[in-house]
Motif scaffolding. Sequence first.
Motif, PDB file in Angstrom:
ATOM      1  N   SER A  13       0.851  -1.188   0.000  1.00  0.00           N
ATOM      2  CA  SER A  13       0.000   0.000   0.000  1.00  0.00           C
ATOM      3  C   SER A  13       0.882   1.232   0.000  1.00  0.00           C
ATOM      4  CB  SER A  13      -0.941   0.008   1.202  1.00  0.00           C
ATOM      5  OG  SER A  13      -0.205   0.043   2.401  1.00  0.00           O
ATOM      6  N   GLN A  26      -4.484   7.491  -0.237  1.00  0.00           N
ATOM      7  CA  GLN A  26      -3.859   6.179  -0.073  1.00  0.00           C
ATOM      8  C   GLN A  26      -4.417   5.235  -1.127  1.00  0.00           C
ATOM      9  OE1 GLN A  26      -4.771   5.211   3.966  1.00  0.00           O
ATOM     10  NE2 GLN A  26      -6.897   4.725   3.532  1.00  0.00           N
ATOM     11  N   ARG A  28      -4.061   0.795  -2.445  1.00  0.00           N
ATOM     12  CA  ARG A  28      -3.518  -0.557  -2.302  1.00  0.00           C
ATOM     13  C   ARG A  28      -3.137  -1.072  -3.683  1.00  0.00           C
ATOM     14  NH1 ARG A  28      -3.889  -3.588   2.049  1.00  0.00           N
ATOM     15  NH2 ARG A  28      -4.747  -2.612   3.902  1.00  0.00           N
TER      16      ARG A  28
END
Length: 75
Positions: A13, A26, A28
């Motif tokens: 991530s 953010q 992944r």
Amino acid sequence: YLVLPAQPPGPLSASWVTQGRFMPGQVRSGNRVLVYAGPITTPFMEDVFRFQFSVDGNLVPRAFPLTYRFEMDEG
């Protein structure tokens, strides 16, 4: 968009903060996330991204290359 493809050594991530026009966020591995929305009114867009990448240390026997990219949708 910021794209973080699925890649060895396994799931990872990324998170980041910015200092200007782009959004912090953010993502992944195997996904993409919006980092800017709106019209582009100048020939160049600049910002500073400070990334933090996370991966399971048991999967990483040594340094490895990391691939990510930016994509733009025309609309």
